[in-house]
Design an enzyme around this catalytic site. Structure first.
Site, PDB file in Angstrom:
ATOM      1  N   ARG A  41       0.852  -1.175   0.000  1.00 43.33           N
ATOM      2  CA  ARG A  41       0.000   0.000   0.000  1.00 43.33           C
ATOM      3  C   ARG A  41       0.898   1.239   0.000  1.00 43.33           C
ATOM      4  O   ARG A  41       2.013   1.212   0.530  1.00 43.33           O
ATOM      5  CB  ARG A  41      -0.895   0.013   1.237  1.00 43.33           C
ATOM      6  CG  ARG A  41      -1.898   1.163   1.241  1.00 43.33           C
ATOM      7  CD  ARG A  41      -2.630   1.314   2.566  1.00 43.33           C
ATOM      8  NE  ARG A  41      -3.570   2.438   2.484  1.00 43.33           N
ATOM      9  CZ  ARG A  41      -4.198   2.968   3.513  1.00 43.33           C
ATOM     10  NH1 ARG A  41      -4.018   2.486   4.739  1.00 43.33           N
ATOM     11  NH2 ARG A  41      -5.027   3.991   3.342  1.00 43.33           N
ATOM     12  N   ARG A  45      -1.010   9.593   3.606  1.00 39.80           N
ATOM     13  CA  ARG A  45      -1.497  10.594   2.658  1.00 39.80           C
ATOM     14  C   ARG A  45      -2.480  11.522   3.344  1.00 39.80           C
ATOM     15  O   ARG A  45      -2.932  11.278   4.460  1.00 39.80           O
ATOM     16  CB  ARG A  45      -2.184   9.916   1.473  1.00 39.80           C
ATOM     17  CG  ARG A  45      -3.307   8.971   1.892  1.00 39.80           C
ATOM     18  CD  ARG A  45      -4.329   8.764   0.798  1.00 39.80           C
ATOM     19  NE  ARG A  45      -5.290   7.733   1.126  1.00 39.80           N
ATOM     20  CZ  ARG A  45      -6.268   7.852   2.004  1.00 39.80           C
ATOM     21  NH1 ARG A  45      -6.420   8.975   2.692  1.00 39.80           N
ATOM     22  NH2 ARG A  45      -7.100   6.856   2.234  1.00 39.80           N
ATOM     23  N   ARG A 109      -0.105   9.145  -5.427  1.00 37.07           N
ATOM     24  CA  ARG A 109       0.477   8.643  -4.171  1.00 37.07           C
ATOM     25  C   ARG A 109       1.117   7.262  -4.323  1.00 37.07           C
ATOM     26  O   ARG A 109       2.081   6.948  -3.610  1.00 37.07           O
ATOM     27  CB  ARG A 109      -0.573   8.620  -3.061  1.00 37.07           C
ATOM     28  CG  ARG A 109      -1.801   7.779  -3.350  1.00 37.07           C
ATOM     29  CD  ARG A 109      -2.837   7.931  -2.233  1.00 37.07           C
ATOM     30  NE  ARG A 109      -4.077   7.222  -2.505  1.00 37.07           N
ATOM     31  CZ  ARG A 109      -5.102   7.732  -3.186  1.00 37.07           C
ATOM     32  NH1 ARG A 109      -5.018   8.968  -3.656  1.00 37.07           N
ATOM     33  NH2 ARG A 109      -6.203   7.024  -3.380  1.00 37.07           N
ATOM     34  N   HIS A 291      -3.045  -0.055  -3.226  1.00 40.42           N
ATOM     35  CA  HIS A 291      -3.911   0.566  -2.224  1.00 40.42           C
ATOM     36  C   HIS A 291      -4.348  -0.433  -1.151  1.00 40.42           C
ATOM     37  O   HIS A 291      -4.141  -1.640  -1.291  1.00 40.42           O
ATOM     38  CB  HIS A 291      -5.144   1.155  -2.909  1.00 40.42           C
ATOM     39  CG  HIS A 291      -4.821   2.034  -4.067  1.00 40.42           C
ATOM     40  ND1 HIS A 291      -4.699   3.401  -3.954  1.00 40.42           N
ATOM     41  CD2 HIS A 291      -4.568   1.733  -5.378  1.00 40.42           C
ATOM     42  CE1 HIS A 291      -4.397   3.917  -5.142  1.00 40.42           C
ATOM     43  NE2 HIS A 291      -4.307   2.935  -6.012  1.00 40.42           N
ATOM     44  N   ASP A 292      -4.996   0.099  -0.101  1.00 46.24           N
ATOM     45  CA  ASP A 292      -5.510  -0.782   0.948  1.00 46.24           C
ATOM     46  C   ASP A 292      -6.572  -1.721   0.394  1.00 46.24           C
ATOM     47  O   ASP A 292      -6.645  -2.895   0.769  1.00 46.24           O
ATOM     48  CB  ASP A 292      -6.057   0.030   2.131  1.00 46.24           C
ATOM     49  CG  ASP A 292      -7.051   1.099   1.730  1.00 46.24           C
ATOM     50  OD1 ASP A 292      -7.293   1.298   0.523  1.00 46.24           O
ATOM     51  OD2 ASP A 292      -7.589   1.775   2.647  1.00 46.24           O
TER      52      ASP A 292
END
Length: 377
Positions: A41, A45, A109, A291-292
């Site tokens: 991940r 942010r 990100r 990402h998560d």
């Protein structure tokens, strides 16, 4: 009886041969790491968005919403250094383009997290140093657009069958039983947040998730929180966010959801691992920056999800080993705590060091050949 020079020479030769045989036996016995896949991940942010009654505006964050912070950069630099340490002796000490391949979703990100991670993994040395004042070197990161056979960004809502499964999930007995204890809390949160209770309850709006996430980000960075956002309230919001993640990829018809979501990534990982056994070469590592929800979809597809939100810079690891028998096994680890070694993960139905063929057999129910057709069912 005195030992002659010839006897001493013969004895020395015999000992040397024994040592050589021992070294050779050591070199051919045991197991060898041959390939690794890492999915992590992004780092810390700013919030993705605020909620209607939020106290803080996007302009209060240096780069706006959804952007990697300096803390997130530090987290991924640490992870990069950890990867370097874990795979020292496996990866070359200097960057070699043929050994490693890095992919990222098309989000600022995740791209930036991969960049700073690689800065920790491959700081330039000797001839790699192009500017003594900047101990960094450019390393390619291949961006996977959301529209390109999606396999890194989940959930994928552009799938009619999956959207139907989500609607069924929200009316299922399993989901109702889990959401029932929170109904009063959701009504209260509707008043506090400015969202209506139905929006907070629906899985595909992410409104509840954004309330929890905004408060989480603000607390990390010492923003003033609303008076109602006590530790207990934020803890309950965290529980509901876990429930939301679980509902997106499991709780109801988990296996079918996995075929339409995380199973796509499992298939991609398995194909790369299988190719590494068929065509062994210089490629040693594949990295995905995501990402998560990517980790949640992947772990739910594998039925190994731990019912917790994957923290920033969490890293799922697949390692391929060749045993001394010549067979291949897969080991899985999850690094979600920098204070200890990664947690070993066992695929249900297999041993920790899972034989590759058995691993493939166990995950075969969640792999699809024609995702588009499955989505139209």
């Amino acid at each position: 009886m005195r030992e002659t020079c010839q006897t001493r020479s013969s004895k020395s030769l015999y000992i040397s041969l024994l040592i050589l045989i021992f070294v050779l036996l050591e070199s051919v016995s045991g197991r060898n790491l041959t390939f690794a896949v890492l999915i992590y991940r992004h780092g810390d942010r700013s919030p993705i968005e605020s909620y209607p009654n939020g106290l803080h505006k996007e302009s209060e964050w240096p780069q706006g919403f959804g952007q990697l912070t300096t803390l997130g950069m530090q987290q991924h630099h640490e992870l990069g250094r950890y990867i370097k340490k874990r795979y020292s002796g496996f990866l070359s000490p200097i960057y070699k383009r043929e050994e490693i391949y890095i992919q990222s979703t098309d989000i600022d990100r995740t791209i930036m997290s991969a960049q700073v991670n690689l800065a920790g993994l491959f700081p330039p040395t000797t001839s790699e140093i192009w500017n003594p004042q900047i101990l960094w070197q450019p390393i390619p990161i291949y961006v996977v657009p959301k529209s390109f056979r999606p396999k890194l960004r989940f959930p994928i809502f552009d799938c009619p069958r999956y959207k139907k499964l989500l609607r069924e999930t929200m009316t299922s007995q399993e989901f109702r039983a889990k959401i029932q204890p929170y109904k009063k809390f959701l009504k209260t949160m509707a008043v506090y947040s400015g969202y209506d209770a139905k929006s907070l309850r629906n899985l595909d709006t992410f409104k509840l998730w954004h309330v929890q996430d905004t408060l989480h980000c603000e607390s990390i960075h010492n923003f003033t929180l609303p008076t109602w956002a006590t530790e207990d309230v934020r803890a309950t919001l965290g529980e509901l966010t876990v429930l939301s993640l679980s509902s997106l990829f499991g709780i109801y018809k988990r296996e079918e959801k996995a075929r339409l979501q995380g199973g796509l990534l499992v298939k991609d990982i398995l194909e790369n691992i299988s190719n590494a056994t068929k065509y062994p070469g210089k490629r040693k590592m594949l990295i995905y920056s995501a990402h998560d929800t990517t980790l949640g979809a992947l772990q739910m597809a594998l039925n190994t999800y731990n019912e917790r939100l994957p923290p920033y810079a969490a890293c799922q690891i697949f390692e391929l080993y060749q045993e001394d028998t010549g067979d291949h096994t897969i080991e899985m680890y999850f690094r979600n705590d920098t204070s200890r070694d990664p947690y070993p993960i066992t695929l249900p139905g297999c041993s920790f060091a899972c034989p590759l063929q058995k691993f493939a057999d166990l995950v075969s129910p969640i792999l699809v050949d024609d995702w588009e057709s499955e989505c139209r069912r």
